[in-house]
Motif scaffolding. Structure first.
Motif, PDB file in Angstrom:
ATOM      1  N   LEU A 145       0.822  -1.210   0.000  1.00  0.00           N
ATOM      2  CA  LEU A 145       0.000   0.000   0.000  1.00  0.00           C
ATOM      3  C   LEU A 145       0.855   1.258   0.000  1.00  0.00           C
ATOM      4  O   LEU A 145       0.538   2.247  -0.684  1.00  0.00           O
ATOM      5  CB  LEU A 145      -0.931  -0.005   1.212  1.00  0.00           C
ATOM      6  N   TYR A 146       1.959   1.216   0.731  1.00  0.00           N
ATOM      7  CA  TYR A 146       2.833   2.395   0.755  1.00  0.00           C
ATOM      8  C   TYR A 146       3.511   2.616  -0.594  1.00  0.00           C
ATOM      9  O   TYR A 146       3.708   3.764  -1.011  1.00  0.00           O
ATOM     10  CB  TYR A 146       3.886   2.249   1.847  1.00  0.00           C
ATOM     11  N   VAL A 147       3.893   1.529  -1.277  1.00  0.00           N
ATOM     12  CA  VAL A 147       4.498   1.658  -2.602  1.00  0.00           C
ATOM     13  C   VAL A 147       3.523   2.327  -3.567  1.00  0.00           C
ATOM     14  O   VAL A 147       3.892   3.217  -4.348  1.00  0.00           O
ATOM     15  CB  VAL A 147       4.955   0.288  -3.126  1.00  0.00           C
ATOM     16  N   VAL A 148       2.250   1.902  -3.512  1.00  0.00           N
ATOM     17  CA  VAL A 148       1.238   2.513  -4.370  1.00  0.00           C
ATOM     18  C   VAL A 148       1.053   3.984  -4.019  1.00  0.00           C
ATOM     19  O   VAL A 148       0.977   4.857  -4.908  1.00  0.00           O
ATOM     20  CB  VAL A 148      -0.097   1.750  -4.249  1.00  0.00           C
ATOM     21  N   TYR A 149       1.017   4.282  -2.735  1.00  0.00           N
ATOM     22  CA  TYR A 149       0.849   5.678  -2.307  1.00  0.00           C
ATOM     23  C   TYR A 149       2.049   6.527  -2.722  1.00  0.00           C
ATOM     24  O   TYR A 149       1.887   7.645  -3.246  1.00  0.00           O
ATOM     25  CB  TYR A 149       0.658   5.728  -0.797  1.00  0.00           C
ATOM     26  N   ALA A 150       3.256   6.023  -2.505  1.00  0.00           N
ATOM     27  CA  ALA A 150       4.447   6.788  -2.865  1.00  0.00           C
ATOM     28  C   ALA A 150       4.526   7.012  -4.366  1.00  0.00           C
ATOM     29  O   ALA A 150       4.911   8.092  -4.832  1.00  0.00           O
ATOM     30  CB  ALA A 150       5.704   6.064  -2.364  1.00  0.00           C
ATOM     31  N   GLY A 151       4.159   5.988  -5.151  1.00  0.00           N
ATOM     32  CA  GLY A 151       4.167   6.155  -6.599  1.00  0.00           C
ATOM     33  C   GLY A 151       3.189   7.212  -7.072  1.00  0.00           C
ATOM     34  O   GLY A 151       3.475   7.980  -7.992  1.00  0.00           O
TER      35      GLY A 151
END
Length: 258
Positions: free
Chosen positions: A23-29
């Motif tokens: 979820l954090y990877v998606v948010y950071a992207g």
């Protein structure tokens, strides 16, 4: 009748951790602008850029050759001087040989050398002593000391103290204990560290040149600024050949000296 048992119990904390990471990877992207439209546009620009690079242009071979030779000189000088400095620093940082009041400041120095990328250090030296190969050499010396001293100290901490105590039992002094009891145990690994650092300095010598540290990086940056992309490709081919040759030589050195 006993209840059925699963072969592997689910690790729910680990699954939750992986889910949070995804979820954090998606948010950071999303916050950094990683969108499919931009990626597709970048692929088209990259295709046109690569088309302008072919075929490679070696017409400026003398300039490329002088830049490569300067990068090799920068890497070799930085590696040799870095090794000479890193040897005593590594001994002082070894916690099984030195007291804490010696190892802690020394390890702080090593951490300081490792805190910044060679390009950042090169920018500082370029600002301090001006453009040229000297700034690149100084930057790579700092990087070499940080890398080799840390690994050398860790290698010393893993040695067998029985051999050290045996040398001490003969009444040998501290330097004799180091030469006869410590160095023979860490010498093969140290040779591996040194050859790897030479490879790393050869690669980094091209990067520090981009910020004014001399070498082939300066030639590459100049060709890029002039939009001579065919010359850029020629320089990149020469750099790859240099790194591959250095890998062959370092592999031979490890086989011979270990």
């Amino acid at each position: 009748m006993s209840a059925a048992r699963t072969a592997f119990r689910p690790n729910w904390p680990a699954r939750l951790g992986w889910l949070l990471l995804a979820l954090y990877v998606v948010y950071a992207g999303s916050t950094l602008g990683f969108v499919p439209e931009r990626f597709a546009t970048g692929l088209d620009h990259g295709r046109r850029f690569l088309a302008r690079m072919f075929p490679p242009n070696f017409s400026r071979w003398e300039l490329i050759q002088s830049g490569i030779l300067e990068s090799i000189q920068i890497a070799v000088i930085a590696t040799v001087v870095g090794i000479v400095i890193a040897l005593p620093v590594g001994f002082l940082a070894a916690r099984n040989l030195m007291p804490p009041y010696v190892t802690w400041p020394t390890r702080g120095l090593i951490a300081l050398c490792r805190s910044f990328h060679p390009i950042i250090v090169a920018i500082l030296f370029v600002k301090a002593i001006g453009f040229g190969a000297l700034a690149g050499v100084m930057a790579l010396i700092v990087a070499s000391v940080g890398f080799i001293a840390k690994l050398f100290a860790e290698a010393i901490e893993e040695i067998s103290l029985k051999q050290v105590e045996a040398v001490r039992a003969t009444g040998a002094g501290f330097l004799s204990v180091l030469v006869m009891g410590v160095v023979p145990q860490v010498l093969p690994r140290f040779i591996g560290f040194a050859t790897y650092q030479l490879d790393s300095n050869l690669r980094n010598s091209t990067m520090v040149g981009i910020v004014g540290g001399g070498g082939i990086g300066a030639t590459l940056f100049t060709a890029y600024q002039r939009f001579d992309f065919d010359v850029v490709l020629a320089i990149l081919i020469v750099i790859v050949a240099m790194i591959m040759a250095a890998e062959i030589v370092s592999g031979w050195a490890r086989r011979v000296f270990q």
